[in-house]
Write a protein that holds these residues in place. Structure first.
Motif, short mmCIF file in Angstrom:
data_model
loop_
_atom_site.label_atom_id
_atom_site.label_comp_id
_atom_site.label_asym_id
_atom_site.label_seq_id
_atom_site.Cartn_x
_atom_site.Cartn_y
_atom_site.Cartn_z
N HIS A 34 1.04 -1.18 -0.02
CA HIS A 34 -0.07 -0.05 -0.18
C HIS A 34 1.02 1.08 -0.03
O HIS A 34 1.95 1.41 0.54
N GLN A 35 0.55 2.28 -0.68
CA GLN A 35 1.26 3.40 -1.03
C GLN A 35 0.59 4.75 -0.52
O GLN A 35 -0.69 4.81 -0.54
N SER A 36 1.17 5.41 0.44
CA SER A 36 0.65 6.76 0.95
C SER A 36 1.61 8.07 0.74
O SER A 36 2.82 7.82 0.89
N PRO A 37 0.87 9.09 0.27
CA PRO A 37 1.58 10.28 0.29
C PRO A 37 2.24 10.60 1.64
O PRO A 37 1.64 10.35 2.91
N VAL A 38 3.74 11.05 1.73
CA VAL A 38 4.59 11.07 2.89
C VAL A 38 3.69 12.37 3.85
O VAL A 38 2.98 13.05 3.19
N GLU A 39 3.71 12.19 5.02
CA GLU A 39 3.17 13.12 6.02
C GLU A 39 3.34 14.42 5.61
O GLU A 39 2.49 15.44 5.99
N GLU A 40 4.70 14.81 5.42
CA GLU A 40 5.15 16.34 5.19
C GLU A 40 4.33 17.07 3.99
O GLU A 40 4.50 18.13 4.20
N LEU A 41 3.54 16.18 3.24
CA LEU A 41 2.89 17.01 2.03
C LEU A 41 1.68 17.66 2.78
O LEU A 41 1.26 18.73 1.92
N LYS A 42 1.31 17.32 3.74
CA LYS A 42 0.23 17.97 4.39
C LYS A 42 0.57 19.52 4.80
O LYS A 42 -0.63 20.44 4.84
N LYS A 43 1.76 19.90 4.82
CA LYS A 43 2.42 21.30 5.25
C LYS A 43 2.23 22.19 3.82
O LYS A 43 2.01 23.32 4.14
N MET A 44 1.70 21.47 2.78
CA MET A 44 1.65 22.15 1.79
C MET A 44 0.03 22.83 1.56
O MET A 44 -0.29 23.63 0.79
N ARG A 45 -0.95 22.22 2.40
CA ARG A 45 -2.19 22.62 2.43
C ARG A 45 -2.72 23.94 2.66
O ARG A 45 -2.18 24.58 3.76
N ARG A 46 -3.49 24.50 1.88
CA ARG A 46 -4.05 25.79 2.33
C ARG A 46 -5.70 25.89 1.68
O ARG A 46 -6.08 25.08 0.91
N ASN A 47 -6.29 26.67 2.53
CA ASN A 47 -7.84 27.01 1.89
C ASN A 47 -8.40 25.62 1.89
O ASN A 47 -9.22 25.35 0.77
N LEU A 48 -9.03 25.20 3.08
CA LEU A 48 -9.57 23.84 2.99
C LEU A 48 -11.18 24.34 2.64
O LEU A 48 -11.76 25.13 2.93
N PHE A 49 -11.78 23.46 1.73
CA PHE A 49 -13.28 23.42 1.52
C PHE A 49 -13.76 22.02 1.58
O PHE A 49 -12.80 20.85 1.46
N GLU A 50 -14.58 21.80 2.80
CA GLU A 50 -15.19 20.56 3.01
C GLU A 50 -16.72 20.74 2.83
O GLU A 50 -17.50 21.55 3.25
N LYS A 51 -17.36 19.40 2.54
CA LYS A 51 -18.74 19.27 2.19
C LYS A 51 -18.97 17.79 2.64
O LYS A 51 -18.59 16.79 1.81
N GLU A 52 -19.97 17.52 3.39
CA GLU A 52 -20.42 16.07 3.94
C GLU A 52 -21.71 15.97 3.11
O GLU A 52 -22.47 16.55 2.99
N ASP A 53 -21.79 14.44 3.24
CA ASP A 53 -23.16 13.90 2.86
C ASP A 53 -23.58 14.44 1.44
O ASP A 53 -24.87 14.84 1.40
N ILE A 54 -22.79 14.59 0.50
CA ILE A 54 -23.09 15.04 -0.88
C ILE A 54 -23.83 13.70 -1.22
O ILE A 54 -23.28 12.79 -1.42
N HIS A 55 -24.97 13.92 -1.95
CA HIS A 55 -25.79 12.92 -2.56
C HIS A 55 -26.25 13.06 -3.97
O HIS A 55 -26.77 14.37 -4.28
N ILE A 56 -25.91 12.33 -4.94
CA ILE A 56 -26.37 12.61 -6.47
C ILE A 56 -26.88 11.28 -6.83
O ILE A 56 -26.51 10.07 -6.46
N LYS A 57 -27.83 11.40 -7.76
CA LYS A 57 -28.74 10.28 -8.06
C LYS A 57 -28.92 10.58 -9.51
O LYS A 57 -29.91 11.50 -9.84
N ASP A 58 -28.48 9.83 -10.63
CA ASP A 58 -28.82 9.91 -11.89
C ASP A 58 -28.66 11.38 -12.46
O ASP A 58 -29.62 11.96 -13.06
N GLU A 59 -27.53 12.05 -12.07
CA GLU A 59 -27.61 13.62 -12.26
C GLU A 59 -26.02 13.85 -12.37
O GLU A 59 -24.95 13.14 -12.14
N SER A 60 -25.75 14.89 -12.91
CA SER A 60 -24.29 15.69 -12.76
C SER A 60 -24.14 16.57 -12.16
O SER A 60 -25.21 17.37 -11.76
N MET A 61 -23.04 17.02 -11.16
CA MET A 61 -22.95 18.08 -10.50
C MET A 61 -21.70 18.56 -10.63
O MET A 61 -20.58 18.20 -10.58
N HIS A 62 -21.56 19.96 -10.21
CA HIS A 62 -20.36 20.74 -10.52
C HIS A 62 -20.31 21.74 -9.18
O HIS A 62 -21.36 22.24 -8.77
#
Length: 498
Positions: A333-361
């Protein structure tokens, strides 16, 4: 420093200076992947964590975007994010390497850094000679060549290269990728007490006519991980078999146990380590934290290299991000090294996205340098889930067949091509997206797809669609990318003022 070595270095630095503005003007130049300053980059070499720094040497052709008499370029880093361009490590200046300082490895011995590599020589008839060579450094930057330590033994063609060296108990060992005179790939083992005098022990594994695994094995790497021996190599000559072996050349591994006294590797089946379009010649090292770190070349020899658009900007190819390896249930199993998290900025998060027979942007995902993580609920009610990235590549999951497929435009935009594999279920997707590449980690790295992309930069949109019902959570970060600087030693070598 010999005159030929000095002359080659001068010419290489002149190429960097001559084309720097052109190279840096490329819209597909990456933000967080190691790249050549000019010309062609391929195999990672001498990957090692030594005296607090990660050293990444690499095959480098500074004078064109094609292959030829390779140099060893050199980057270092203390944290795998901030990188320093070091002086050129090796040039093909000696008789035994005049057509290239080919791939190899590095070890620490007595506080010094030793590198081993293949010297490539071709005569006027294009006939090949091969020599295994060494060089040593006290500072990890400037190397003194020690010359040839192994000549070609009987029974093998001149395709005999890429030494990987390690220590086991009180002895040094070297495995070399080779081709028998019967055109079968194999791995040959040597041993030494002092890194200078080497004794041939024999083949630890080989391709057989009744169990064919290619005509040549390149870039071998043998290491212990989570209580087992892993032998990683890049076999050439495998024909496609359904979802398997669809690149021109492959990279993969077997898991087992090496009997050092009998010179035999008992192992299970060969598995591809990466399912994508561009991945080859991986190399690993054990760092000072005890992690087994892998970096691979994001390219494949002889596979559409001439069609890549970066060539018009005087450069081609790059490395993968560093990855940590673990063995789980008999599989890497391969995982990105932990150090790469230091590059993260501007978090966007969204939970419980539900799509059914459709497209979403989601406009919040528009961009070209980011990390995207999806965690899925049950997919039992979803026939097909698809992600369209930048109108260039599509990622799809078929629930009935449990297949995940990457479909992208070819580099000349004349057709499409695919890579696929089967998974038990769709649980997580993690995408590292850069200016011209994607590294996709499926189900926490149980499968990985690595590939280049060259979309229209005006299209930065990601679309999700489904046939049936699917629910997922999503996290997205912008990534700030690597930082680079040139060492004072490299600037002096290039006759620049630090």
């Amino acid at each position: 420093m010999r005159n030929e070595d000095r002359s080659l270095r001068k010419k290489a630095y002149e190429e960097i200076n001559k084309y720097q503005k052109i190279v840096e003007s490329d819209p597909h130049r990456q933000d967080y992947h190691l790249m050549p300053p000019v010309g062609l980059m391929n195999d990672p070499n001498g990957l090692i964590h030594w005296q607090g720094k990660y050293h990444v040497f690499f095959q480098w052709m500074p004078f064109k975007t094609g292959h030829g008499a390779k140099f060893w370029g050199h980057y270092t880093s203390r944290d795998l994010i901030h990188w320093i361009w070091e002086p050129i490590a090796l040039t093909p200046s000696e008789w035994y390497e005049q057509n290239g300082c080919y791939s190899g490895s590095a070890v620490n011995h007595g506080g010094k850094l030793y590198v081993f590599y293949t010297g490539n020589v071709k005569n006027e008839k294009n006939e090949r000679e091969t020599y295994q060579c060494s060089a040593v450094s006290e500072d990890g930057v400037h190397f003194e060549k020690k010359g040839v330590v192994i000549h070609l033994p009987e029974g093998y063609s001149a395709h005999f290269r890429d030494p990987k060296v390690w220590k086991h108990e009180d002895k040094w060992y070297m495995v070399i990728g080779a081709q028998t005179q019967g055109d079968l790939g194999c791995a040959v083992l040597y041993t030494s007490d002092d890194l200078m005098v080497w004794e041939l022990k024999g083949e630890i594994s080989s391709s057989k006519e009744n169990d064919y695994l290619g005509y040549m094995w390149e870039c071998p790497d043998l290491f212990q991980l989570d209580g087992v021996d892993v032998f990683m190599f890049s076999p050439q000559g495998l024909e496609p078999q359904g979802m398997l072996y669809n690149n021109v050349h492959q990279s993969g591994y077997v898991i087992g146990e090496l009997e050092y006294d009998r010179t035999v590797l008992h192992h299970g089946p060969f598995r591809e380590i990466d399912r994508g379009f561009e991945f080859y010649a991986p190399q690993t090292t054990l760092d000072e934290d005890g992690r087994r770190i892998l970096i691979g070349w994001m390219g494949v020899p002889d596979q559409d290299e001439e069609k890549q658009p970066t060539r018009s900007y005087k450069w081609i190819h790059n490395m993968t991000i560093p990855r940590e390896l673990r063995v789980k249930k008999g599989k890497i199993h391969q995982s990105p090294v932990e150090e790469l998290k230091k590059m993260r900025r501007n978090l966007f998060e969204k939970e419980d996205i539900h799509i059914k027979d459709e497209s979403m942007h989601l406009s919040e995902l528009d961009g070209d340098v980011m990390e995207v993580f999806l965690k899925f609920g049950t997919t039992d009610s979803c026939n097909c889930f698809e992600i369209d990235l930048f109108d260039y590549v599509k990622l799809s999951y078929q629930n009935e067949t449990k297949e995940i497929t990457i479909r992208r435009k070819t580099f000349d935009n004349k057709s499409t091509e695919t890579r696929s594999c089967q998974i038990s279920s769709l649980e997580t997707l993690q995408m590292f997206i850069d200016q011209s590449s994607i590294e996709l980690f499926v189900n926490d790295g149980a499968e990985v797809f690595t590939f280049r992309i060259f979309p229209d930069k005006k299209n930065a949109a990601i679309h999700f669609s489904s046939s049936g019902s699917v629910t997922f959570d999503i996290w997205k970060w912008d990534l700030i990318g690597y930082t680079y600087q040139t060492s004072e030693e490299a600037m002096r070598d290039a006759n620049m003022n630090p």
